[in-house]
Write a protein that holds these residues in place. Structure first.
Motif, PDB file in Angstrom:
ATOM      1  N   MET A  22       0.834  -1.194   0.000  1.00 38.56           N
ATOM      2  CA  MET A  22       0.000   0.000   0.000  1.00 38.56           C
ATOM      3  C   MET A  22       0.879   1.257   0.000  1.00 38.56           C
ATOM      4  N   GLN A  23       1.958   1.213   0.745  1.00 39.05           N
ATOM      5  CA  GLN A  23       2.893   2.336   0.790  1.00 39.05           C
ATOM      6  C   GLN A  23       3.484   2.594  -0.584  1.00 39.05           C
ATOM      7  N   ASP A  24       3.831   1.535  -1.300  1.00 38.18           N
ATOM      8  CA  ASP A  24       4.377   1.687  -2.651  1.00 38.18           C
ATOM      9  C   ASP A  24       3.346   2.296  -3.597  1.00 38.18           C
ATOM     10  N   GLY A  25       2.082   1.885  -3.440  1.00 40.37           N
ATOM     11  CA  GLY A  25       1.034   2.443  -4.278  1.00 40.37           C
ATOM     12  C   GLY A  25       0.842   3.934  -4.041  1.00 40.37           C
ATOM     13  N   ILE A  26       0.846   4.342  -2.770  1.00 35.47           N
ATOM     14  CA  ILE A  26       0.707   5.767  -2.443  1.00 35.47           C
ATOM     15  C   ILE A  26       1.919   6.542  -2.951  1.00 35.47           C
ATOM     16  N   SER A  27       3.103   5.956  -2.804  1.00 33.36           N
ATOM     17  CA  SER A  27       4.325   6.602  -3.301  1.00 33.36           C
ATOM     18  C   SER A  27       4.252   6.797  -4.812  1.00 33.36           C
ATOM     19  N   ARG A  28       3.730   5.780  -5.507  1.00 34.34           N
ATOM     20  CA  ARG A  28       3.591   5.889  -6.961  1.00 34.34           C
ATOM     21  C   ARG A  28       2.678   7.041  -7.330  1.00 34.34           C
ATOM     22  N   LEU A  37      12.068  13.388  -4.857  1.00 33.04           N
ATOM     23  CA  LEU A  37      12.941  13.755  -3.744  1.00 33.04           C
ATOM     24  C   LEU A  37      12.160  14.436  -2.629  1.00 33.04           C
ATOM     25  N   MET A  38      11.180  15.278  -2.999  1.00 35.36           N
ATOM     26  CA  MET A  38      10.373  15.941  -1.987  1.00 35.36           C
ATOM     27  C   MET A  38       9.496  14.942  -1.247  1.00 35.36           C
ATOM     28  N   VAL A  39       8.909  14.012  -1.984  1.00 39.57           N
ATOM     29  CA  VAL A  39       8.042  13.003  -1.374  1.00 39.57           C
ATOM     30  C   VAL A  39       8.820  12.174  -0.361  1.00 39.57           C
ATOM     31  N   VAL A  40      10.009  11.720  -0.736  1.00 41.38           N
ATOM     32  CA  VAL A  40      10.821  10.902   0.167  1.00 41.38           C
ATOM     33  C   VAL A  40      11.291  11.723   1.351  1.00 41.38           C
ATOM     34  N   ILE A  89      11.003   4.304  -6.048  1.00 37.65           N
ATOM     35  CA  ILE A  89       9.796   5.071  -6.357  1.00 37.65           C
ATOM     36  C   ILE A  89       9.853   5.615  -7.782  1.00 37.65           C
ATOM     37  N   LEU A  90      11.041   6.010  -8.223  1.00 36.80           N
ATOM     38  CA  LEU A  90      11.208   6.429  -9.617  1.00 36.80           C
ATOM     39  C   LEU A  90      10.826   5.289 -10.556  1.00 36.80           C
ATOM     40  N   GLY A  91      11.229   4.065 -10.186  1.00 34.59           N
ATOM     41  CA  GLY A  91      10.867   2.900 -10.989  1.00 34.59           C
ATOM     42  C   GLY A  91       9.364   2.692 -11.056  1.00 34.59           C
ATOM     43  N   PHE A  92       8.668   2.948  -9.937  1.00 31.03           N
ATOM     44  CA  PHE A  92       7.202   2.803  -9.932  1.00 31.03           C
ATOM     45  C   PHE A  92       6.562   3.753 -10.943  1.00 31.03           C
ATOM     46  N   THR A  93       7.087   4.984 -11.025  1.00 32.55           N
ATOM     47  CA  THR A  93       6.490   5.976 -11.921  1.00 32.55           C
ATOM     48  C   THR A  93       6.854   5.701 -13.377  1.00 32.55           C
ATOM     49  N   LEU A  94       8.032   5.126 -13.623  1.00 35.62           N
ATOM     50  CA  LEU A  94       8.477   4.884 -14.991  1.00 35.62           C
ATOM     51  C   LEU A  94       7.924   3.577 -15.561  1.00 35.62           C
ATOM     52  N   LEU A  95       7.865   2.529 -14.729  1.00 35.91           N
ATOM     53  CA  LEU A  95       7.503   1.201 -15.215  1.00 35.91           C
ATOM     54  C   LEU A  95       6.221   0.652 -14.616  1.00 35.91           C
ATOM     55  N   GLY A 207      -4.551  19.887  -0.661  1.00 33.82           N
ATOM     56  CA  GLY A 207      -5.004  19.356   0.621  1.00 33.82           C
ATOM     57  C   GLY A 207      -5.236  17.861   0.580  1.00 33.82           C
ATOM     58  N   ARG A 208      -5.780  17.357  -0.535  1.00 38.58           N
ATOM     59  CA  ARG A 208      -6.035  15.921  -0.665  1.00 38.58           C
ATOM     60  C   ARG A 208      -4.741  15.131  -0.648  1.00 38.58           C
ATOM     61  N   ASP A 209      -3.726  15.657  -1.344  1.00 39.35           N
ATOM     62  CA  ASP A 209      -2.455  14.928  -1.392  1.00 39.35           C
ATOM     63  C   ASP A 209      -1.706  15.012  -0.071  1.00 39.35           C
ATOM     64  N   TRP A 210      -1.954  16.060   0.727  1.00 34.43           N
ATOM     65  CA  TRP A 210      -1.373  16.080   2.071  1.00 34.43           C
ATOM     66  C   TRP A 210      -1.953  14.941   2.920  1.00 34.43           C
ATOM     67  N   ILE A 211      -3.220  14.611   2.665  1.00 31.16           N
ATOM     68  CA  ILE A 211      -3.828  13.467   3.363  1.00 31.16           C
ATOM     69  C   ILE A 211      -3.127  12.183   2.953  1.00 31.16           C
ATOM     70  N   TRP A 212      -2.896  12.034   1.636  1.00 30.11           N
ATOM     71  CA  TRP A 212      -2.185  10.844   1.161  1.00 30.11           C
ATOM     72  C   TRP A 212      -0.768  10.788   1.728  1.00 30.11           C
ATOM     73  N   MET A 213      -0.139  11.960   1.839  1.00 28.31           N
ATOM     74  CA  MET A 213       1.205  11.994   2.418  1.00 28.31           C
ATOM     75  C   MET A 213       1.176  11.551   3.873  1.00 28.31           C
ATOM     76  N   GLY A 214       0.151  11.986   4.594  1.00 27.23           N
ATOM     77  CA  GLY A 214       0.010  11.550   5.980  1.00 27.23           C
ATOM     78  C   GLY A 214      -0.175  10.049   6.086  1.00 27.23           C
ATOM     79  N   VAL A 215      -0.985   9.493   5.189  1.00 33.78           N
ATOM     80  CA  VAL A 215      -1.185   8.038   5.175  1.00 33.78           C
ATOM     81  C   VAL A 215       0.125   7.330   4.835  1.00 33.78           C
ATOM     82  N   LEU A 216       0.900   7.893   3.892  1.00 37.75           N
ATOM     83  CA  LEU A 216       2.190   7.312   3.530  1.00 37.75           C
ATOM     84  C   LEU A 216       3.122   7.265   4.733  1.00 37.75           C
TER      85      LEU A 216
END
Length: 292
Positions: A22-28, A37-40, A89-95, A207-216
């Protein structure tokens, strides 16, 4: 160790792999909208806070947790892991999650292959054969002979190599440091290193993505907590094979949520990689039993 504890450890490992998937999915998702880099970096701020709270509640507090006779090794481990997370995470976005996790599943084979030069462990011909077969599976996944080979497909392989080296260095550090010390250095040094780089790539978030960041951040802490509890309840050799379920969970998430495709070559290659990895785990356990 009792059967009941082993069974509980297995179920906790299953839960851990689900949390990490689930963490990988949110990171993607977040890395598709904002700089990786900001997300990590934000994720590591929470991680560092988590490890410091854990350390402060143990005997000796933060000073005891930070005490080490090998600071350069611990620091390098921490930076290596945070760099590996960025690459993954870069790999998740590319592949996508499916192909990235299929390739990343080879990391136990890389651990076995590198355990000789890094730790001085003996790797017999059976495990070398399994390693070779496993990498045939990786080649099948990457399809280098069909059309023009996409160099981006190497990204998850680099991630797996970095994670394997991190795991081996963690085992090497464990010869002189407690697990709590390695855990502390991983979170704090990783956060400092990531902030030095990621702060230059800050982007405003919705604001929605801050929620996802909190879940991450919460899933990251929860995953580490359940993993620690897993190894408290059961031996690593008993639960490690179930770590491959992360491939199943992440692939399912990629297909259902991100509309990724499950190609036949990925299924065949991943099956070969997992089978080879399970054999190396079984062989290592058998050798440990012979030596005991």
């Amino acid at each position: 160790m009792s059967e009941q504890n082993t069974r509980a450890g297995i179920w906790l490992m299953v839960l851990t792999t689900f949390i990490f998937a689930m963490q990988d999915g949110i990171s993607r998702h977040l890395a598709g909208e904002y700089n990786v880099l900001m997300v990590v970096m934000i994720r590591y701020w929470f991680f560092a806070s988590f490890v410091m709270v854990v350390a402060s509640r143990k005997a000796g507090g933060l000073r005891a947790a930070a005490a080490t006779s090998q600071p350069w090794l611990q620091g390098f481990r921490a930076v290596l892991l945070v760099a590996e997370i960025c690459v993954a995470i870069l790999g998740f976005t590319l592949l996508g999650l499916v192909e990235s996790h299929a390739v990343f599943a080879c990391y136990p084979l890389l651990v076995a292959a590198l355990s000789g030069p890094v730790l001085g462990e003996q790797v017999g011909w059976r495990r070398w054969t399994a390693i070779g077969i496993g990498f045939v599976g990786v080649v099948i996944i990457l399809e280098p002979g069909f059309g023009v080979f996409d160099p981006l497909a190497i990204v998850p392989l680099v991630s797996a190599l970095m994670f394997a080296l991190y795991g081996l260095l963690t085992r090497y550090a464990a010869r002189r440091d407690m697990a709590a010390t390695s855990f502390f250095w991983t979170g704090t040094v990783g956060a400092v290193a990531m902030t030095a780089v990621g702060i230059w790539f800050w982007e405003p978030m919705t604001g929605r993505d801050w929620i996802w960041m909190g879940v991450l951040c919460l899933t990251g802490a929860a995953g580490h907590f359940t993993l620690i509890k897993t190894y408290e309840l059961a031996e690593a050799s008993a639960v490690q094979p179930f770590a491959y379920l992360q491939l199943v969970f992440a692939s399912t998430l990629g297909i259902v949520v991100f509309n990724e495709n499950m190609e036949l070559n990925v299924v065949i290659g991943a099956a070969i990689v997992v089978a080879a990895g399970l054999f190396t785990l079984w062989r290592a356990r058998a050798l440990e039993a012979e030596e005991s």
